[in-house]
Design a protein around this motif. Structure first.
Motif, PDB file in Angstrom:
ATOM      1  N   MET A   1       0.844  -1.199   0.000  1.00 49.19           N
ATOM      2  CA  MET A   1       0.000   0.000   0.000  1.00 49.19           C
ATOM      3  C   MET A   1       0.878   1.248   0.000  1.00 49.19           C
ATOM      4  O   MET A   1       1.811   1.351   0.804  1.00 49.19           O
ATOM      5  CB  MET A   1      -0.898   0.008   1.237  1.00 49.19           C
ATOM      6  N   VAL A   2       0.572   2.179  -0.931  1.00 53.68           N
ATOM      7  CA  VAL A   2       1.323   3.431  -1.017  1.00 53.68           C
ATOM      8  C   VAL A   2       0.357   4.580  -1.274  1.00 53.68           C
ATOM      9  O   VAL A   2      -0.800   4.361  -1.645  1.00 53.68           O
ATOM     10  CB  VAL A   2       2.374   3.387  -2.152  1.00 53.68           C
TER      11      VAL A   2
ATOM     12  N   CYS B   1       0.279   9.325  -5.091  1.00 51.97           N
ATOM     13  CA  CYS B   1       1.336  10.040  -5.806  1.00 51.97           C
ATOM     14  C   CYS B   1       2.575   9.181  -6.028  1.00 51.97           C
ATOM     15  O   CYS B   1       3.418   9.496  -6.877  1.00 51.97           O
ATOM     16  CB  CYS B   1       1.710  11.319  -5.048  1.00 51.97           C
ATOM     17  N   ASN B   2       2.705   8.083  -5.270  1.00 55.61           N
ATOM     18  CA  ASN B   2       3.872   7.208  -5.382  1.00 55.61           C
ATOM     19  C   ASN B   2       3.553   5.887  -6.094  1.00 55.61           C
ATOM     20  O   ASN B   2       4.436   5.038  -6.249  1.00 55.61           O
ATOM     21  CB  ASN B   2       4.435   6.884  -3.993  1.00 55.61           C
ATOM     22  N   ALA B   3       2.303   5.719  -6.502  1.00 58.64           N
ATOM     23  CA  ALA B   3       1.866   4.417  -7.020  1.00 58.64           C
ATOM     24  C   ALA B   3       2.628   4.020  -8.296  1.00 58.64           C
ATOM     25  O   ALA B   3       3.079   2.875  -8.431  1.00 58.64           O
ATOM     26  CB  ALA B   3       0.369   4.447  -7.299  1.00 58.64           C
ATOM     27  N   LYS B   4       2.778   4.947  -9.240  1.00 53.70           N
ATOM     28  CA  LYS B   4       3.417   4.617 -10.511  1.00 53.70           C
ATOM     29  C   LYS B   4       4.862   4.189 -10.310  1.00 53.70           C
ATOM     30  O   LYS B   4       5.315   3.176 -10.886  1.00 53.70           O
ATOM     31  CB  LYS B   4       3.345   5.822 -11.453  1.00 53.70           C
ATOM     32  N   GLU B   5       5.598   4.943  -9.493  1.00 53.33           N
ATOM     33  CA  GLU B   5       7.004   4.621  -9.257  1.00 53.33           C
ATOM     34  C   GLU B   5       7.151   3.303  -8.502  1.00 53.33           C
ATOM     35  O   GLU B   5       8.040   2.500  -8.803  1.00 53.33           O
ATOM     36  CB  GLU B   5       7.683   5.760  -8.493  1.00 53.33           C
ATOM     37  N   MET B   6       6.240   3.050  -7.549  1.00 52.19           N
ATOM     38  CA  MET B   6       6.312   1.800  -6.796  1.00 52.19           C
ATOM     39  C   MET B   6       5.989   0.600  -7.689  1.00 52.19           C
ATOM     40  O   MET B   6       6.627  -0.451  -7.597  1.00 52.19           O
ATOM     41  CB  MET B   6       5.353   1.845  -5.608  1.00 52.19           C
TER      42      MET B   6
ATOM     43  N   TYR C   1      -7.830   1.620  -2.262  1.00 56.22           N
ATOM     44  CA  TYR C   1      -8.496   1.131  -1.052  1.00 56.22           C
ATOM     45  C   TYR C   1      -8.487   2.281  -0.055  1.00 56.22           C
ATOM     46  O   TYR C   1      -7.460   2.576   0.569  1.00 56.22           O
ATOM     47  CB  TYR C   1      -7.772  -0.093  -0.500  1.00 56.22           C
ATOM     48  N   GLY C   2      -9.611   2.940   0.054  1.00 59.14           N
ATOM     49  CA  GLY C   2      -9.651   4.125   0.921  1.00 59.14           C
ATOM     50  C   GLY C   2      -8.813   5.228   0.322  1.00 59.14           C
ATOM     51  O   GLY C   2      -9.015   5.645  -0.826  1.00 59.14           O
ATOM     52  N   GLN C   3      -7.826   5.705   1.090  1.00 62.82           N
ATOM     53  CA  GLN C   3      -6.979   6.806   0.661  1.00 62.82           C
ATOM     54  C   GLN C   3      -5.656   6.348   0.065  1.00 62.82           C
ATOM     55  O   GLN C   3      -4.784   7.172  -0.204  1.00 62.82           O
ATOM     56  CB  GLN C   3      -6.695   7.724   1.873  1.00 62.82           C
ATOM     57  N   VAL C   4      -5.482   5.026  -0.126  1.00 65.11           N
ATOM     58  CA  VAL C   4      -4.208   4.514  -0.629  1.00 65.11           C
ATOM     59  C   VAL C   4      -4.428   3.681  -1.890  1.00 65.11           C
ATOM     60  O   VAL C   4      -5.552   3.288  -2.214  1.00 65.11           O
ATOM     61  CB  VAL C   4      -3.487   3.652   0.434  1.00 65.11           C
ATOM     62  N   VAL C   5      -3.318   3.405  -2.591  1.00 61.44           N
ATOM     63  CA  VAL C   5      -3.324   2.496  -3.746  1.00 61.44           C
ATOM     64  C   VAL C   5      -2.717   1.175  -3.304  1.00 61.44           C
ATOM     65  O   VAL C   5      -1.648   1.148  -2.674  1.00 61.44           O
ATOM     66  CB  VAL C   5      -2.507   3.078  -4.917  1.00 61.44           C
ATOM     67  N   VAL C   6      -3.405   0.074  -3.600  1.00 58.25           N
ATOM     68  CA  VAL C   6      -2.906  -1.246  -3.208  1.00 58.25           C
ATOM     69  C   VAL C   6      -2.433  -1.980  -4.458  1.00 58.25           C
ATOM     70  O   VAL C   6      -3.116  -2.041  -5.477  1.00 58.25           O
ATOM     71  CB  VAL C   6      -3.984  -2.061  -2.460  1.00 58.25           C
ATOM     72  N   ILE C   7      -1.205  -2.525  -4.373  1.00 57.18           N
ATOM     73  CA  ILE C   7      -0.571  -3.221  -5.495  1.00 57.18           C
ATOM     74  C   ILE C   7      -0.361  -4.675  -5.095  1.00 57.18           C
ATOM     75  O   ILE C   7       0.431  -4.966  -4.196  1.00 57.18           O
ATOM     76  CB  ILE C   7       0.782  -2.574  -5.845  1.00 57.18           C
TER      77      ILE C   7
ATOM     78  N   VAL D   1      -2.555   2.104   8.342  1.00 53.32           N
ATOM     79  CA  VAL D   1      -3.411   2.873   7.454  1.00 53.32           C
ATOM     80  C   VAL D   1      -4.866   2.665   7.831  1.00 53.32           C
ATOM     81  O   VAL D   1      -5.674   3.578   7.825  1.00 53.32           O
ATOM     82  CB  VAL D   1      -3.159   2.450   5.983  1.00 53.32           C
ATOM     83  N   ASP D   2      -5.192   1.422   8.117  1.00 55.05           N
ATOM     84  CA  ASP D   2      -6.571   1.056   8.445  1.00 55.05           C
ATOM     85  C   ASP D   2      -6.510  -0.088   9.447  1.00 55.05           C
ATOM     86  O   ASP D   2      -5.987  -1.165   9.156  1.00 55.05           O
ATOM     87  CB  ASP D   2      -7.310   0.626   7.180  1.00 55.05           C
ATOM     88  N   ASP D   3      -7.034   0.164  10.673  1.00 54.58           N
ATOM     89  CA  ASP D   3      -6.938  -0.844  11.736  1.00 54.58           C
ATOM     90  C   ASP D   3      -7.728  -2.115  11.438  1.00 54.58           C
ATOM     91  O   ASP D   3      -7.535  -3.134  12.091  1.00 54.58           O
ATOM     92  CB  ASP D   3      -7.432  -0.239  13.067  1.00 54.58           C
TER      93      ASP D   3
END
Length: 547
Positions: A19-20, A23-28, A47-53, A75-77
Motif C-alpha cells: 500500500m502506497v 502520488c507514489n503508485a506509478k514509481e512503486m 483502497y480508501g486513501q491509498v493504492v494497493v498493489i 493505514v486502516d486498523d
C-alpha cells in the motif's frame, strides 16, 4: 475456536498487497515490476486513501533490506497487516490465529521504504481486488519465474525474453518450439515443474521440439515428450481427420489452402496416384471431398504409413485406397492414373519419371509441387527469356478441347492461370510461324501464349487492369507489383512442362503435348522462395493420318 476459524478463513480469502500513497503508485509499480514480485493475475486498485498493489510471496526477500525507519502507523486498523521481515501477520490477532501464521519477530514491522517510497504490507479482502485477465504467455511467465526463484536461479531480461510466447496445440497436447529451450536452466526442470507449466497453458500432455529433424532419411521430427504416455494426436482440417504421432511424423499446417483446393476438384470416377502420400495430406481430400474413385498412395516412411492407414480407417475410405510401402520408383503402379499428385518440396523432380509412367495411355494431369526462387523486384526483366518467347498464332484457333490454349491470363496474389502449352502446333493444323528466336521442331518446344486479351484481376479488390491488342512481345507482360514473383512462377512452370513432355516421349513413346492449366502459390517457404504447384495436362498427340 470459532474466532480462530473465521480469522484463518479471512486470511485465505485475502490478497497480499503493498500500500502506497497515490502520488507514489506509478514509481512503486515500476520498482516492484523490476523486482519481478508483482502479482500479475490481479489488478492494482484503490483502497480508501491509498493504492494497493498485489504482490507475490517472493517479495519478502527483497523487503528484508527495506528501510524500516518509517513510523509503524497503520493505514486502516481493520486490515490484516503483514511483517515485512517474516511475511506473517501481526500478533494483535494472535489469539485468533495459529502460531505458524503470526509474526514471532522481536518487533513487528509492516512498514518499509523502497527507493525512498514509504509502503505498508497488508492482506486486502479478496472482494476488493479485481482479477486481471492474463494471456497464456503471461501466466506461463509467472509460473516459470516462481519455479526458477524456488531453485535460486536468477533470471535476467534476456532469459525472460526467451520464455515461450507461443506454442502449438494438438488436441490436448502442447508443443513448445525449440528456440525457447537453448539455455542450460531448462535442464533443472523436474516432472513436477513441467506439470506446473502444463497447468498454466492448459492441456494434458506436454512436448518440446529439439529443433530440426533426425538424420534417418525420413525427416523424423526431433520432438521430446515431456508429459504423457503417447505422442499420437489428431487434427481436423476441412472435415478430414488426420491422426499421427507428433514425435515421429511432421504435420504441415501451411498447405491447408492446397488441401482445400484439392478437395474442391471434381475427380468423379478418376484414379489418382499420390507419390508422396505421407499421412494422407492429399490422399484424404481426393477421397473424402473430391470423390475420386480410387487412390494409389505411395509412401516409404513406416511411421507415416502407420498414420496413413489409421487415417483411411478414421475417415472410412480404406476400401478405395491401396497403400504402396517403399520407394515409389519400385512400387508405383504403371498406366493407372488420371491424375498424379507430387506433393514434395523443395523438389519432386525424382518422381517425375515415375509420374509419367503412372499416367494412363491417354494421359492425364500432374500436380507438381516445387520451391521457386524469385529475385527481388526490379532485379530481372518482366519478360520471358528470349529462348522462351511465345509463339502467337494469327487467329484465335484452339488446339482442341483437351489442349485448348487459354485466351485469358488471370492472376491473383497467390495464383496464376496461365496460357501456354508445350507441343507442336503444326500437328494441329494451326497457322505456322517460326520466328528466329523460337526453337525448331526438333529443339526445345515452343511456349504458346494467346495475345487476344490479358486480364489481371486482384481478388482482394485492390487493382484491376484490362488491356488488349498487345504486340507479340508485350502480351505476356505482368503487372509491376507482382511482376518478378509471378514471372518466376511462369518461367519455372514452362521449364517443368518442357521436361515432363520429354519424359513422356521417352517413357511412353510417341509424341506428347503438355499444357499448363494453372499455377498456385501454396505458401512462402523463405524470403523470395515460394512453395508453388503447377497443374500440368499431358496428352499424346495423334499422328496426322493425312500426312
Amino acid at each position: 475456536m470459532k474466532n480462530r476459524q473465521m480469522m484463518e478463513q479471512s486470511i485465505l480469502d485475502s490478497v497480499l498487497c503493498v500500500m502506497v500513497k497515490p502520488c507514489n503508485a506509478k514509481e512503486m509499480r515500476s520498482t516492484l515490476s523490476q523486482l519481478g514480485v508483482m502479482d500479475k493475475t490481479k489488478k492494482t486498485t484503490t483502497y480508501g486513501q491509498v493504492v494497493v498493489i498485489p504482490i507475490t510471496e517472493i517479495a519478502f526477500k527483497h523487503f528484508t533490506n527495506a528501510s524500516r525507519t518509517c513510523p509503524n502507523q497503520n493505514v486502516d486498523d481493520s486490515l490484516i497487516y503483514v511483517c515485512i521481515t517474516c511475511g506473517k501477520i501481526s500478533q494483535i490477532n494472535q489469539e485468533a490465529t495459529s502460531a505458524n501464521q503470526s509474526c514471532q519477530c522481536i518487533q513487528f514491522k509492516s512498514c518499509g521504504s523502497l527507493n525512498n517510497i514509504t509502503f505498508h504490507v497488508a492482506k486486502i479482502p479478496l472482494e476488493k481486488i479485481r482479477k486481471k485477465q492474463l494471456s497464456p504467455s503471461q501466466r506461463l511467465e509467472d509460473v516459470l519465474l516462481l519455479i526458477f526463484d524456488n531453485k535460486n536461479i536468477p533470471i535476467d531480461d534476456d532469459m525472460k525474453e526467451k520464455f515461450p510466447k507461443n506454442w502449438e496445440i494438438h488436441g490436448d497436447l502442447v508443443l513448445f518450439p525449440s528456440h525457447c529451450f537453448n539455455n542450460d536452466i531448462w535442464d533443472s526442470m523436474t516432472v513436477e515443474d513441467w506439470q506446473k507449466v502444463l497447468a498454466a497453458v492448459g492441456g494434458k500432455r506436454l512436448a518440446r521440439s529439439r529443433g530440426g529433424v533426425h538424420s534417418d532419411g525420413f525427416r523424423t521430427p526431433n520432438v521430446e515428450l515431456l508429459l504423457g504416455e503417447s505422442g499420437w494426436v489428431q487434427h481436423i482440417d476441412n472435415g478430414i481427420r488426420y491422426s499421427f504421432d507428433i514425435t515421429k511424423c511432421m504435420f504441415s499446417s501451411g498447405n491447408i489452402t492446397e488441401k482445400i483446393r484439392v478437395a474442391n476438384m471434381k475427380c468423379d470416377g478418376e484414379t489418382i496416384v499420390d507419390l508422396y502420400a505421407g499421412i494422407g495430406y492429399f490422399t484424404l481430400p481426393y477421397l473424402v471431398h473430391a470423390n475420386a474413385a480410387f487412390v494409389h498412395a505411395c509412401e516409404w516412411n513406416p511411421n507415416a504409413i502407420a498414420a496413413l492407414k489409421r487415417n483411411l480407417v478414421l475417415n472410412k475410405v480404406q476400401d478405395r485406397c491401396t497403400v504402396y510401402e517403399g520407394d515409389n520408383r519400385q512400387t508405383c503402379p504403371s498406366e493407372v492414373a488420371d491424375r498424379v499428385n507430387l506433393g514434395l518440396i523443395p523438389s519432386s523432380g525424382e518422381g517425375w519419371p515415375v509420374a509419367c509412367k503412372a499416367l494412363k495411355k491417354k494421359g492425364g494431369i500432374l500436380h507438381i509441387h516445387g520451391n521457386v526462387t524469385s529475385p527481388p523486384a526490379g532485379k530481372n526483366s518482366s519478360r520471358l527469356p528470349q529462348s522462351m518467347s511465345p509463339f502467337v498464332p494469327e487467329s484465335n484457333a484452339l488446339i482442341d478441347n483437351t489442349l485448348a490454349i487459354e485466351t485469358d491470363v488471370q492472376m491473383t496474389e497467390s495464383s496464376l492461370s496461365c496460357a501456354f502449352s508445350v507441343g507442336h502446333l503444326e500437328d494441329k493444323n494451326l497457322p505456322s510461324c517460326n520466328p528466329e528466336n523460337v526453337p525448331t521442331k526438333k529443339a526445345i518446344p515452343t511456349c504458346n501464349l494467346s495475345n487476344t486479351s490479358s486480364r489481371v484481376a486482384n481478388v482482394k479488390g485492390q487493382t484491376s487492369v484490362d488491356t488488349s491488342a498487345h504486340s507479340s512481345n508485350d502480351c505476356h507482360r505482368l503487372p509491376d507489383k507482382k511482376n518478378s514473383q509471378q514471372q518466376s512462377w511462369q518461367n519455372w512452370s514452362y521449364e517443368v512442362s518442357q521436361q515432363i513432355r520429354q519424359l513422356c516421349i521417352e517413357i511412353k513413346g510417341g509424341d506428347w503435348s503438355t499444357h499448363v492449366l494453372h499455377i498456385e502459390r501454396v505458401k512462402s517457404y523463405a524470403p523470395h522462395i515460394d512453395h508453388v504447384v503447377v497443374d500440368l495436362e499431358c496428352r499424346p498427340i495423334k499422328p496426322d493420318k493425312t500426312s
